[in-house]
Design a protein around this motif. Structure first.
Motif, PDB file in Angstrom:
ATOM      1  N   ARG A  80       0.856  -1.175   0.000  1.00  0.00           N
ATOM      2  CA  ARG A  80       0.000   0.000   0.000  1.00  0.00           C
ATOM      3  C   ARG A  80       0.892   1.224   0.000  1.00  0.00           C
ATOM      4  NH1 ARG A  80      -5.290   0.762   1.770  1.00  0.00           N
ATOM      5  NH2 ARG A  80      -5.238  -1.179   2.972  1.00  0.00           N
ATOM      6  N   ALA A  81       0.852   1.948  -1.110  1.00  0.00           N
ATOM      7  CA  ALA A  81       1.614   3.196  -1.214  1.00  0.00           C
ATOM      8  C   ALA A  81       0.819   4.323  -0.572  1.00  0.00           C
ATOM      9  CB  ALA A  81       1.902   3.500  -2.673  1.00  0.00           C
ATOM     10  N   PRO A  82       1.479   5.371  -0.140  1.00  0.00           N
ATOM     11  CA  PRO A  82       0.778   6.493   0.489  1.00  0.00           C
ATOM     12  C   PRO A  82      -0.329   7.032  -0.398  1.00  0.00           C
ATOM     13  CG  PRO A  82       3.140   6.728   0.783  1.00  0.00           C
ATOM     14  CD  PRO A  82       2.941   5.574  -0.149  1.00  0.00           C
ATOM     15  N   GLY A  83      -1.532   7.090   0.135  1.00  0.00           N
ATOM     16  CA  GLY A  83      -2.658   7.635  -0.586  1.00  0.00           C
ATOM     17  C   GLY A  83      -3.235   6.735  -1.655  1.00  0.00           C
ATOM     18  N   ALA A  88       6.352   1.874  -0.369  1.00  0.00           N
ATOM     19  CA  ALA A  88       5.054   1.453   0.168  1.00  0.00           C
ATOM     20  C   ALA A  88       5.272   0.658   1.451  1.00  0.00           C
ATOM     21  CB  ALA A  88       4.310   0.587  -0.846  1.00  0.00           C
ATOM     22  N   ASP A  89       4.184   0.397   2.126  1.00  0.00           N
ATOM     23  CA  ASP A  89       4.185  -0.603   3.191  1.00  0.00           C
ATOM     24  C   ASP A  89       3.868  -1.948   2.541  1.00  0.00           C
ATOM     25  OD1 ASP A  89       2.586   1.723   5.422  1.00  0.00           O
ATOM     26  OD2 ASP A  89       4.704   1.193   5.281  1.00  0.00           O
ATOM     27  N   TYR A  90       4.682  -2.932   2.851  1.00  0.00           N
ATOM     28  CA  TYR A  90       4.529  -4.251   2.256  1.00  0.00           C
ATOM     29  C   TYR A  90       3.992  -5.219   3.302  1.00  0.00           C
ATOM     30  CZ  TYR A  90       6.933  -2.838  -1.974  1.00  0.00           C
ATOM     31  OH  TYR A  90       7.258  -2.234  -3.163  1.00  0.00           O
ATOM     32  N   TYR A  91       2.982  -5.984   2.900  1.00  0.00           N
ATOM     33  CA  TYR A  91       2.293  -6.896   3.806  1.00  0.00           C
ATOM     34  C   TYR A  91       2.337  -8.316   3.281  1.00  0.00           C
ATOM     35  CZ  TYR A  91       0.316  -2.570   5.645  1.00  0.00           C
ATOM     36  OH  TYR A  91       0.150  -1.319   6.182  1.00  0.00           O
TER      37      TYR A  91
END
Length: 127
Positions: free
Chosen positions: A39-42, A92-95
């Protein structure tokens, strides 16, 4: 308690590499499909890569094909994401995610039909 714990994120310059790891615990995940979202910012959460329980099926988003490699070690209950030639747009945040069906479906995963999620690890690519 079932847990997915990501590691390996950080700050890297464009063109560099990082290797993310996702260690699963609480039960064996050798029969689960595993994968990575980001999930990238915005922006919305997107599927990055997925691997079936046998490693016979692998999926990559078009944006990372040729640069990222997903793999798994069922003996270690761990899935990896090798990220090469990183770009600023990979920030991004990686999950990490696990699907107990054992197989990967773009439709199901896009709808968020995931059984387990990790807490995320941040990747920042500086240009």
């Amino acid at each position: 308690q079932v847990q997915l714990v990501e590691s390996g994120g950080g700050l890297v310059q464009a063109g560099g590499s990082l290797r993310l790891s996702c260690a699963a615990s609480g039960r064996t995940f050798s029969r689960d499909a595993m994968g990575w979202f980001r999930r990238a910012p915005g922006k919305d959460r997107d599927i990055v890569a997925a691997i079936s329980w046998s490693s016979g099926g692998i999926y990559y988003a078009d944006s990372v094909k040729g640069r990222f490699t997903i793999s798994r070690d069922n003996a270690k209950n761990t899935v990896y994401l090798q990220m090469n030639s990183l770009k600023s747009e990979d920030t991004a945040d990686y999950y990490c995610a696990a699907d107990s069906s054992g197989t990967f479906s773009v439709m199901r995963w896009t709808m968020g039909q995931i059984d387990y999620w990790g807490q995320g690890t941040q990747v920042t690519v500086s240009s």
